[in-house]
Design a protein around this motif. Structure first.
Motif, PDB file in Angstrom:
ATOM      1  N   GLU A  19     -63.829 -20.785  62.213  1.00  0.00           N
ATOM      2  CA  GLU A  19     -63.881 -21.739  63.323  1.00  0.00           C
ATOM      3  C   GLU A  19     -63.523 -23.131  62.847  1.00  0.00           C
ATOM      4  N   ARG A  20     -64.086 -23.520  61.718  1.00  0.00           N
ATOM      5  CA  ARG A  20     -63.787 -24.854  61.188  1.00  0.00           C
ATOM      6  C   ARG A  20     -62.305 -24.973  60.841  1.00  0.00           C
ATOM      7  N   ALA A  21     -61.745 -23.929  60.243  1.00  0.00           N
ATOM      8  CA  ALA A  21     -60.326 -23.958  59.887  1.00  0.00           C
ATOM      9  C   ALA A  21     -59.452 -24.096  61.134  1.00  0.00           C
ATOM     10  N   ILE A  22     -59.861 -23.444  62.227  1.00  0.00           N
ATOM     11  CA  ILE A  22     -59.101 -23.533  63.471  1.00  0.00           C
ATOM     12  C   ILE A  22     -59.233 -24.919  64.090  1.00  0.00           C
ATOM     13  N   SER A 125     -58.372 -40.327  55.607  1.00  0.00           N
ATOM     14  CA  SER A 125     -57.429 -39.461  56.307  1.00  0.00           C
ATOM     15  C   SER A 125     -57.826 -39.326  57.780  1.00  0.00           C
ATOM     16  N   PRO A 126     -56.865 -38.963  58.632  1.00  0.00           N
ATOM     17  CA  PRO A 126     -57.202 -38.718  60.042  1.00  0.00           C
ATOM     18  C   PRO A 126     -58.288 -37.657  60.198  1.00  0.00           C
ATOM     19  N   LEU A 127     -58.316 -36.671  59.281  1.00  0.00           N
ATOM     20  CA  LEU A 127     -59.331 -35.625  59.363  1.00  0.00           C
ATOM     21  C   LEU A 127     -60.728 -36.202  59.154  1.00  0.00           C
ATOM     22  N   GLU A 128     -60.879 -37.076  58.180  1.00  0.00           N
ATOM     23  CA  GLU A 128     -62.177 -37.710  57.931  1.00  0.00           C
ATOM     24  C   GLU A 128     -62.552 -38.623  59.090  1.00  0.00           C
ATOM     25  N   PHE A 129     -61.567 -39.342  59.619  1.00  0.00           N
ATOM     26  CA  PHE A 129     -61.806 -40.199  60.775  1.00  0.00           C
ATOM     27  C   PHE A 129     -62.275 -39.350  61.958  1.00  0.00           C
ATOM     28  N   TYR A 130     -61.626 -38.205  62.150  1.00  0.00           N
ATOM     29  CA  TYR A 130     -61.993 -37.299  63.244  1.00  0.00           C
ATOM     30  C   TYR A 130     -63.430 -36.821  63.089  1.00  0.00           C
ATOM     31  N   GLU A 131     -63.858 -36.562  61.856  1.00  0.00           N
ATOM     32  CA  GLU A 131     -65.217 -36.074  61.622  1.00  0.00           C
ATOM     33  C   GLU A 131     -66.252 -37.131  61.981  1.00  0.00           C
ATOM     34  N   LEU A 149     -76.151 -29.382  79.146  1.00  0.00           N
ATOM     35  CA  LEU A 149     -74.940 -30.201  79.192  1.00  0.00           C
ATOM     36  C   LEU A 149     -74.335 -30.345  77.799  1.00  0.00           C
ATOM     37  N   ALA A 150     -75.183 -30.575  76.807  1.00  0.00           N
ATOM     38  CA  ALA A 150     -74.701 -30.720  75.432  1.00  0.00           C
ATOM     39  C   ALA A 150     -74.036 -29.431  74.948  1.00  0.00           C
ATOM     40  N   GLU A 151     -74.641 -28.280  75.274  1.00  0.00           N
ATOM     41  CA  GLU A 151     -74.069 -26.995  74.864  1.00  0.00           C
ATOM     42  C   GLU A 151     -72.690 -26.782  75.474  1.00  0.00           C
ATOM     43  N   GLN A 152     -72.574 -27.059  76.763  1.00  0.00           N
ATOM     44  CA  GLN A 152     -71.300 -26.854  77.441  1.00  0.00           C
ATOM     45  C   GLN A 152     -70.229 -27.828  76.925  1.00  0.00           C
ATOM     46  N   THR A 153     -70.646 -29.056  76.670  1.00  0.00           N
ATOM     47  CA  THR A 153     -69.696 -30.059  76.173  1.00  0.00           C
ATOM     48  C   THR A 153     -69.210 -29.697  74.780  1.00  0.00           C
ATOM     49  N   ARG A 154     -70.137 -29.281  73.917  1.00  0.00           N
ATOM     50  CA  ARG A 154     -69.759 -28.879  72.560  1.00  0.00           C
ATOM     51  C   ARG A 154     -68.837 -27.662  72.585  1.00  0.00           C
ATOM     52  N   ALA A 155     -69.137 -26.698  73.457  1.00  0.00           N
ATOM     53  CA  ALA A 155     -68.323 -25.478  73.519  1.00  0.00           C
ATOM     54  C   ALA A 155     -66.883 -25.800  73.911  1.00  0.00           C
ATOM     55  N   LEU A 156     -66.717 -26.649  74.899  1.00  0.00           N
ATOM     56  CA  LEU A 156     -65.368 -27.008  75.323  1.00  0.00           C
ATOM     57  C   LEU A 156     -64.685 -27.886  74.277  1.00  0.00           C
ATOM     58  N   ARG A 157     -65.455 -28.761  73.654  1.00  0.00           N
ATOM     59  CA  ARG A 157     -64.894 -29.616  72.596  1.00  0.00           C
ATOM     60  C   ARG A 157     -64.378 -28.749  71.435  1.00  0.00           C
ATOM     61  N   THR A 158     -65.136 -27.718  71.086  1.00  0.00           N
ATOM     62  CA  THR A 158     -64.697 -26.807  70.033  1.00  0.00           C
ATOM     63  C   THR A 158     -63.439 -26.059  70.456  1.00  0.00           C
ATOM     64  N   ARG A 159     -63.401 -25.623  71.705  1.00  0.00           N
ATOM     65  CA  ARG A 159     -62.253 -24.859  72.205  1.00  0.00           C
ATOM     66  C   ARG A 159     -60.956 -25.658  72.106  1.00  0.00           C
ATOM     67  N   VAL A 160     -61.021 -26.960  72.360  1.00  0.00           N
ATOM     68  CA  VAL A 160     -59.798 -27.782  72.321  1.00  0.00           C
ATOM     69  C   VAL A 160     -59.735 -28.617  71.046  1.00  0.00           C
ATOM     70  N   ALA A 162     -58.617 -28.297  67.944  1.00  0.00           N
ATOM     71  CA  ALA A 162     -57.363 -28.469  67.210  1.00  0.00           C
ATOM     72  C   ALA A 162     -56.430 -29.420  67.926  1.00  0.00           C
ATOM     73  N   TYR A 163     -56.486 -29.410  69.257  1.00  0.00           N
ATOM     74  CA  TYR A 163     -55.610 -30.280  70.038  1.00  0.00           C
ATOM     75  C   TYR A 163     -56.145 -31.707  70.089  1.00  0.00           C
ATOM     76  N   ARG A 164     -57.479 -31.848  70.147  1.00  0.00           N
ATOM     77  CA  ARG A 164     -58.072 -33.190  70.094  1.00  0.00           C
ATOM     78  C   ARG A 164     -57.749 -33.857  68.768  1.00  0.00           C
ATOM     79  N   ARG A 165     -57.779 -33.063  67.704  1.00  0.00           N
ATOM     80  CA  ARG A 165     -57.434 -33.603  66.394  1.00  0.00           C
ATOM     81  C   ARG A 165     -56.000 -34.113  66.386  1.00  0.00           C
ATOM     82  N   GLN A 166     -55.126 -33.418  67.104  1.00  0.00           N
ATOM     83  CA  GLN A 166     -53.726 -33.831  67.175  1.00  0.00           C
ATOM     84  C   GLN A 166     -53.588 -35.228  67.771  1.00  0.00           C
TER      85      GLN A 166
END
Length: 247
Positions: A19-22, A125-131, A149-160, A162-166
């Protein structure tokens, strides 16, 4: 009692690392997950790997197709824009509730995270900034004091994820993030729920030039033919880290 990890524990560890790699982009959308290679890298049988992949598929991070195997989930642009819109509304609600419920200690923590983000802007790096940015948003979820609300927000944040990191790689985006976070902190610390909701919603949503630049960046970052297989190599560093922890 044995200290050896159970099958479910191993599967969860593999799931977490994949998951983290994705989410961080080490494995890219459309990239194939080779069960045997991943199993070899983690030093396990294919059974916990399959279990981990099934769990990732249930969350939408992995696509599993009969006779084609598993690949990192790819989201088409119209769907992705819709998901960002929903994400913006969820984050906005977190901000509104946080403005009403945040404690002095949480205000101080939010300010400290913002200072870390400012300090990191030009030196990591952008990765560290993202973290660090992720920690900032997590602090707001916690201050909202609404577990569902926190669970749902985290789940959707995880789903997107890789794209948010972009988005972080877009020119000027780091400076914009810092400026937008300052507005979020100001609204939350003034207990202005409406302003906090609006600031966070606009911060997360993709509009205007940000949207067109984001779409262009996705087009330029698609893997070349054949680059998507196999994904096991991309998990090598994560696997070696887990094996060291187990030894």
């Amino acid at each position: 009692m044995s200290d050896q990890p159970t099958g479910s524990t191993i599967a969860e560890t593999i799931r977490s690392q994949l998951e983290r790699a994705i989410v961080t982009g080490a494995m890219r959308p459309g990239e194939r997950l080779d069960e045997q290679e991943i199993a070899d890298r983690f030093g396990v049988s294919r059974t916990p790997v399959r279990e981990a992949i099934r769990t990732l598929a249930a969350s939408g991070l992995v696509d599993v197709r009969q006779r084609q195997g598993a690949t990192v989930g790819a989201i088409d642009i119209p769907r992705l824009i819709e998901m960002f819109q929903v994400m913006a509304e969820l984050e906005g609600l977190c901000g509104e509730l946080a403005a009403r419920r945040i404690t002095q200690e949480e205000k101080a923590n939010l300010a400290a995270l913002h200072e870390r983000l400012i300090a990191a802007g030009g030196s990591v790096s952008p990765l560290e900034f993202y973290e660090i940015n992720r920690e900032f948003h997590e602090a707001i979820y916690d201050a909202a004091r609404n577990d569902f609300l926190a669970e749902q927000t985290r789940a959707l944040r995880t789903r997107v994820g890789a794209y948010r990191r972009q988005v972080t790689y877009l020119p000027g985006r780091v400076a914009s993030t810092i400026r937008e976070h300052a507005a979020v902190i100001d609204a939350i610390c003034r207990h202005d729920g409406e302003a906090a909701r609006r600031s966070l919603r606009d911060h997360v949503n993709l509009l205007g030039d940000n949207l067109s630049d984001f779409i262009a960046s996705l087009a330029s970052s698609r893997p070349a033919p054949g680059e998507g297989a196999p994904a096991g190599r991309r998990a090598r560093a994560a696997a070696e880290e887990v094996l060291e922890e187990r030894s």
